[in-house]
Design an enzyme around this catalytic site. Structure first.
Site, PDB file in Angstrom:
ATOM      1  N   LYS A  80      33.553  18.103 -22.367  1.00  0.00           N
ATOM      2  CA  LYS A  80      32.430  18.264 -23.304  1.00  0.00           C
ATOM      3  C   LYS A  80      31.136  17.859 -22.617  1.00  0.00           C
ATOM      4  CE  LYS A  80      30.964  16.797 -27.938  1.00  0.00           C
ATOM      5  NZ  LYS A  80      31.296  15.947 -29.113  1.00  0.00           N
ATOM      6  N   SER A 155      31.625  18.218 -33.532  1.00  0.00           N
ATOM      7  CA  SER A 155      30.703  18.733 -32.535  1.00  0.00           C
ATOM      8  C   SER A 155      31.369  19.236 -31.250  1.00  0.00           C
ATOM      9  CB  SER A 155      29.682  17.650 -32.163  1.00  0.00           C
ATOM     10  OG  SER A 155      30.338  16.536 -31.565  1.00  0.00           O
ATOM     11  N   SER A 179      34.373  14.611 -34.730  1.00  0.00           N
ATOM     12  CA  SER A 179      33.986  15.669 -33.786  1.00  0.00           C
ATOM     13  C   SER A 179      35.077  16.127 -32.831  1.00  0.00           C
ATOM     14  CB  SER A 179      32.768  15.227 -32.978  1.00  0.00           C
ATOM     15  OG  SER A 179      31.608  15.329 -33.756  1.00  0.00           O
TER      16      SER A 179
END
Lengths: 485, 102
Positions: A80, A155, A179
């Site tokens: 990420k 997210s 997330s």
């Protein structure tokens, strides 16, 4: 002969690499080709580091030829884009860091590098991980591989979509309010949210420092276990990483026999407004665990409804402090103004997107003189009640089962004008961050639109092994995690 | 309901330049979020201590050997600076009439 990348697990990749059925370079090149074909549509990756990945694969092949073994050696994964990576652009999904190339590695990145994992690239995220849909990325939304007009969750939506679409074997994500678990649920993959303090946050671009945790998106619980064995553990660079032994997560996966396991079902998590197919799938999954020998007990988490208001005061307050470092001086965007303060204001006004500004404003307000006690301190006291709820429940049960979200993946654009409605997507996930506990999101079926549904298995702080064991037991007797878009 | 004036005050504290349209939008959106947060006022928090961190508070002192372990060289420290002179970050003057940083 290369395997089907869309279903390749970390352990299957290792098996093929170990037996020399394929090389790390060939495997990496195949993933890069697949990314080239699919990423223009999905936008799961913000940066693809083909040269770097092939160099890492070449090095891994040399180690394999030399007889070395290891759970991640030569395995292509994604990171990420809030985890800093030496020499590879790291944006946090923000214009303010659009050209930021870190000169150092996050601890998790360094550990994966040492283990011989291959980094394919950096995955899309809501800006500074603030969001539930990846729509808040400054670099465009990620599309859900199951339905391109739907969000992948957020997210860590880029990581979820990349795993679901076969653009990597597994990916790291981060979880401040859901997330990792929400994209895992929306994309039909397995997500591990670690306990606060289990994994070093050093090099994670901070959002909410008392809530942030690093987790994993993978094809099954076994993969999550083998990756967690590499990234978990104390780090002198992060004073909040607990100096406690890391269990052998893979050895904890003892099979489908769950006799003696007590599962709690919280009545506050089966509320009106939940999509009926989600409730039915989650209840069927719990029945499936009971069929493996577990017992089911109703539990109460009476302060559940305080979670959203508490979270949306504490997280923005911490964010407003953390994001003060983006001031146009040390790194990132700079817009010249009329003096120092004007330069900072203009830089931040131009560099941050709408949701980040909204949260900085909210946090600044909650921390400001005259409102601090009414909002921030009050939220911290209510946080104590939420943590106590879990403490009490875990005196009677080993894990708590619930849906990950009230519904399946929603349409792109559906919630963008209504931040409060978007925040409600986190209603079942945020309390775990407030309490610092861990859990796993496991695929448990599809709805009538063929969209994945997630089962959330919560465990006490530092109980990752038990959450993974239950998830693995479920996956040994079901096939939901094997379904692909 | 927050006024545009109050939003401007918060933005000043947060060092955020906002457009007029943003000020109006944030006044509305922040108000609705704060109304929602007001639900906390109904919770009985008498005698409940605040939780700042879920981990037990403890003092951490590192050994002298750790100093310098992860410090950046000057070159690396300045590598991402929007403006530097090779030895330091360059910023606009902080005081009116002060010498320019360049």
């Amino acid at each position: 002969m290369l395997p089907d990348l869309s279903t390749l697990t970390v352990h299957a990749a290792r098996e093929g690499l170990r037996s020399r059925a394929f090389s790390a370079v060939a495997l990496t090149q195949a993933f890069l080709d697949r990314i080239t074909a699919l990423n223009p549509t999905l936008n799961a990756y913000l940066t693809v580091d083909a040269d770097g990945a092939l160099a890492m694969a070449t090095a891994a092949d040399a180690r394999i030829v030399a007889g070395e073994d290891g759970p991640l050696l030569g395995v292509p994964i994604a990171l990420k884009d809030v985890l800093v990576t030496r020499g590879v652009r790291t944006t946090a999904g923000s214009k303010i860091l659009a050209d930021y190339v870190p000169v150092w590695d996050a601890t998790v990145v360094a550990r994966l590098r040492a283990a011989g994992a291959v980094f394919l690239g950096k995955t899309n995220t809501d800006e500074f991980a603030m969001g539930s849909s990846t729509e808040n990325s400054a670099f465009g939304v990620t599309r859900n591989p199951w339905a391109h007009d739907r969000v992948p969750g957020g997210s860590s939506g880029g990581s979820g979509a990349a795993v679901a679409a076969g653009l990597c074997c597994a990916a790291l994500g981060t979880d401040t309010g859901g997330s990792v678990r929400l994209p895992a649920a929306f994309c039909g993959v397995t997500g591990l949210k670690n306990s606060y303090g289990r994994v070093s946050r050093y090099g994670l671009i901070a959002f909410g420092s008392s809530l942030d945790s690093i987790g994993i998106l993978a094809r099954d619980a076994r993969d999550a276990a083998s990756i967690n064995a590499v990234i978990a553990g104390h780090d002198p660079q992060d004073a909040t990483s607990l100096d406690a032994p890391v269990p052998d997560y893979t050895a904890a996966l003892t099979g489908p026999d769950l006799r003696g396991l007590r599962i709690g079902v919280p009545r506050e998590y089966f509320i009106e407004g939940i999509q009926p197919e989600v409730e039915a799938a989650v209840r069927a999954a719990i029945d499936g665990l009971v069929a493996l020998g577990a017992t089911c007990h109703e539990v109460s988490l009476p302060n559940t409804s305080l979670g959203l208001p508490v979270y949306y005061l504490i997280a923005p307050a911490e964010a407003s402090a953390n994001l003060a470092r983006f001031d146009g001086v040390k790194y990132g965007l700079r817009i010249e103004g009329d003096g120092l303060e004007s330069m900072m204001r203009e830089t931040r006004g131009a560099g941050f997107g709408p949701e980040v500004k909204r949260r900085i404003m909210l946090g600044t307000y909650a921390l400001s003189a005259g409102y601090h006690d009414a909002y921030y301190t009050r939220a911290q006291r209510a946080r104590t009640l939420i943590k106590r709820d879990f403490d009490h429940a875990f005196e009677h049960v080993d894990v708590i089962a619930s849906p990950v979200a009230p519904g399946t993946a929603f349409r792109i654009g559906e919630h963008v004008d209504d931040p409060l409605q978007m925040y409600l997507e986190d209603v079942f996930t945020i309390n775990m961050n407030l309490a610092g506990i861990c859990g796993v999101s496991v695929p448990c079926g599809l709805d009538s639109n063929r969209l994945p549904i997630g089962l959330q298995l919560m465990a006490p702080a530092f109980g990752e092994a038990i959450a993974l064991r239950v998830a693995d037991a479920y996956q040994r007797v079901t096939a939901h995690h094997l379904q692909r878009p | 309901m927050l006024t545009v004036n109050e939003v401007e005050g918060i933005a000043r504290l947060a060092r955020l330049a906002l457009s007029e349209e943003e000020k109006v939008r944030y006044a509305r959106q922040l108000s609705s979020i704060l109304d929602y947060a007001a639900e906390l006022a109904r919770a009985d928090l008498e005698g409940i201590p605040p939780t700042a961190s879920v981990l037990p508070a403890r003092s951490v002192l590192r050994g002298g050997d750790a100093i310098g372990h992860h410090t950046l060289s000057r070159t690396d420290g300045l590598a991402n600076a929007p403006r530097s002179d090779g030895t330091a970050f360059v910023v606009p003057p902080t005081l009116p009439g002060a010498l320019s940083g360049e």
